[in-house]
Design an enzyme around this catalytic site. Sequence first.
Site, PDB file in Angstrom:
ATOM      1  N   ASP A  78       0.851  -1.190   0.000  1.00  0.00           N
ATOM      2  CA  ASP A  78       0.000   0.000   0.000  1.00  0.00           C
ATOM      3  C   ASP A  78       0.885   1.236   0.000  1.00  0.00           C
ATOM      4  O   ASP A  78       2.083   1.165   0.291  1.00  0.00           O
ATOM      5  CB  ASP A  78      -0.907   0.019   1.237  1.00  0.00           C
ATOM      6  N   SER A  79       0.268   2.370  -0.280  1.00  0.00           N
ATOM      7  CA  SER A  79       1.022   3.631  -0.280  1.00  0.00           C
ATOM      8  C   SER A  79       1.479   4.009   1.128  1.00  0.00           C
ATOM      9  O   SER A  79       2.380   4.822   1.273  1.00  0.00           O
ATOM     10  CB  SER A  79       0.154   4.744  -0.856  1.00  0.00           C
ATOM     11  N   TYR A  82      -0.334   8.813  -2.341  1.00  0.00           N
ATOM     12  CA  TYR A  82      -0.185   8.546  -3.768  1.00  0.00           C
ATOM     13  C   TYR A  82      -1.291   9.225  -4.589  1.00  0.00           C
ATOM     14  O   TYR A  82      -1.153   9.385  -5.794  1.00  0.00           O
ATOM     15  CB  TYR A  82      -0.321   7.036  -4.032  1.00  0.00           C
ATOM     16  N   GLY A  83      -2.398   9.535  -3.932  1.00  0.00           N
ATOM     17  CA  GLY A  83      -3.647   9.842  -4.646  1.00  0.00           C
ATOM     18  C   GLY A  83      -3.592  11.012  -5.595  1.00  0.00           C
ATOM     19  O   GLY A  83      -4.387  11.085  -6.531  1.00  0.00           O
ATOM     20  N   CYS A 101      -3.679  -1.035  -2.226  1.00  0.00           N
ATOM     21  CA  CYS A 101      -3.917   0.388  -2.522  1.00  0.00           C
ATOM     22  C   CYS A 101      -4.832   0.531  -3.741  1.00  0.00           C
ATOM     23  O   CYS A 101      -4.508   0.041  -4.825  1.00  0.00           O
ATOM     24  CB  CYS A 101      -2.567   1.050  -2.801  1.00  0.00           C
ATOM     25  N   THR A 159      -5.470   3.214  -5.439  1.00  0.00           N
ATOM     26  CA  THR A 159      -4.872   4.075  -6.469  1.00  0.00           C
ATOM     27  C   THR A 159      -3.962   3.247  -7.374  1.00  0.00           C
ATOM     28  O   THR A 159      -4.057   3.304  -8.603  1.00  0.00           O
ATOM     29  CB  THR A 159      -4.080   5.212  -5.793  1.00  0.00           C
ATOM     30  N   GLU A 192      -4.732  10.183   8.439  1.00  0.00           N
ATOM     31  CA  GLU A 192      -3.320  10.027   8.842  1.00  0.00           C
ATOM     32  C   GLU A 192      -3.023  10.881  10.078  1.00  0.00           C
ATOM     33  O   GLU A 192      -2.223  10.513  10.927  1.00  0.00           O
ATOM     34  CB  GLU A 192      -2.403  10.464   7.703  1.00  0.00           C
ATOM     35  N   CYS A 229     -10.771   3.874  -1.084  1.00  0.00           N
ATOM     36  CA  CYS A 229      -9.457   4.280  -0.590  1.00  0.00           C
ATOM     37  C   CYS A 229      -9.270   3.579   0.750  1.00  0.00           C
ATOM     38  O   CYS A 229     -10.202   3.499   1.559  1.00  0.00           O
ATOM     39  CB  CYS A 229      -9.408   5.792  -0.413  1.00  0.00           C
ATOM     40  N   THR A 230      -8.067   3.072   0.967  1.00  0.00           N
ATOM     41  CA  THR A 230      -7.832   2.227   2.138  1.00  0.00           C
ATOM     42  C   THR A 230      -7.996   2.960   3.471  1.00  0.00           C
ATOM     43  O   THR A 230      -8.150   2.316   4.508  1.00  0.00           O
ATOM     44  CB  THR A 230      -6.415   1.630   2.065  1.00  0.00           C
ATOM     45  N   HIS A 231      -7.969   4.287   3.434  1.00  0.00           N
ATOM     46  CA  HIS A 231      -8.110   5.045   4.682  1.00  0.00           C
ATOM     47  C   HIS A 231      -9.568   5.180   5.142  1.00  0.00           C
ATOM     48  O   HIS A 231      -9.825   5.428   6.319  1.00  0.00           O
ATOM     49  CB  HIS A 231      -7.567   6.461   4.510  1.00  0.00           C
TER      50      HIS A 231
HETATM   51  N1  DGL Z   1      -3.737   3.875  -0.272  1.00  0.00           N
HETATM   52  C1  DGL Z   1      -4.378   4.899  -1.055  1.00  0.00           C
HETATM   53  C2  DGL Z   1      -5.581   4.307  -1.785  1.00  0.00           C
HETATM   54  O1  DGL Z   1      -6.166   3.336  -1.341  1.00  0.00           O
HETATM   55  C3  DGL Z   1      -4.881   6.054  -0.229  1.00  0.00           C
HETATM   56  C4  DGL Z   1      -3.923   7.068   0.272  1.00  0.00           C
HETATM   57  C5  DGL Z   1      -3.028   7.739  -0.728  1.00  0.00           C
HETATM   58  O2  DGL Z   1      -3.465   8.680  -1.421  1.00  0.00           O
HETATM   59  O3  DGL Z   1      -1.893   7.310  -0.765  1.00  0.00           O
HETATM   60  O4  DGL Z   1      -5.949   4.809  -2.809  1.00  0.00           O
END
Ligand code: DGL
Length: 287
Positions: free
Chosen positions: A6-7, A38-39, A69, A71, A151, A181-183
Amino acid sequence: MIGVYDSGFGGLTVLRHLVDALPARDFLYLGDSGRAPYGGRDVDTLLDFAEQCVEHLFDAGCRLVVVACHTVSCVALRHLQQRYCAPGSGRRVLGVTIPAAEAAVRVTRGRIGVLATHRTTASRTLVAELAKLGHYDVVQRAAPLLAPLVEEGWEDTDIARAACARYLDDLRGCESIILGCTHYPLLRAALEAATDARLLDPGPEVAARLVDWLARHPGFDDAGSGRVVAHCTGDVGAFRAHGSRFFGAPLPDLRHVVEAQSALAALVVERAPEGQVVRPSSPPPKG
Ligand code: DGL
């Protein structure tokens, strides 16, 4: 040992479901927290990061990598599969996009909303996967503020509730909303306060699909001892402090990895492409 990439911290919300579903397997999680989020990044940078990260997991001994992730899964999964998983390579890379789309279609007759990062919505890969399943009533909303709020540990604040309400305003009329998105699973309370739509966390579906995949590919990954190791590219103290919020438990074994011998080059892109992006002239992978 199964690699999970993941990012940053977010994929730990997926890893917790994978560990619950497969408690005897060993997992190596890589969070690229030093380069997250990463988004909002451009496609070429994402492909570079994704290559480095899955190579790290392969080099560490994983033959199977789950890209947690959204993204990366929406933009780079096909590239990773073509580059690393040729027939006979003995390697596989799986993503989260198709499980997310299938889970949504299974429970939704009306409109499906996609709440995700800018790069995920710009790719329209989830829209395309839903269309392949015969579902065309889809609306997307990029929510670039939400991952940084999580975060920061601000999911239970007025700022988070206001941001969720503002983004969800554009997804009114949806029967279901994919948390793309994983968050976002950590924002469930703030999101639920702002919508009556069903909120779909793809994590459990990704875990169920992995259980099924392993059953259909016996011997691909050996039963382990239930060991979970995490690597991160960013600050280890921050990863340990925040990671347990996402994982739901302390991270037992955490190591720092860094980028070395890489280069940055100027790049001018007129318009970002949609969908999966495969580099036409990638050199052959290592090993
Ligand atoms: N892990 C990213 C996703 O699921 C979310 C956070 C990011 O922008 O890095 O898209």
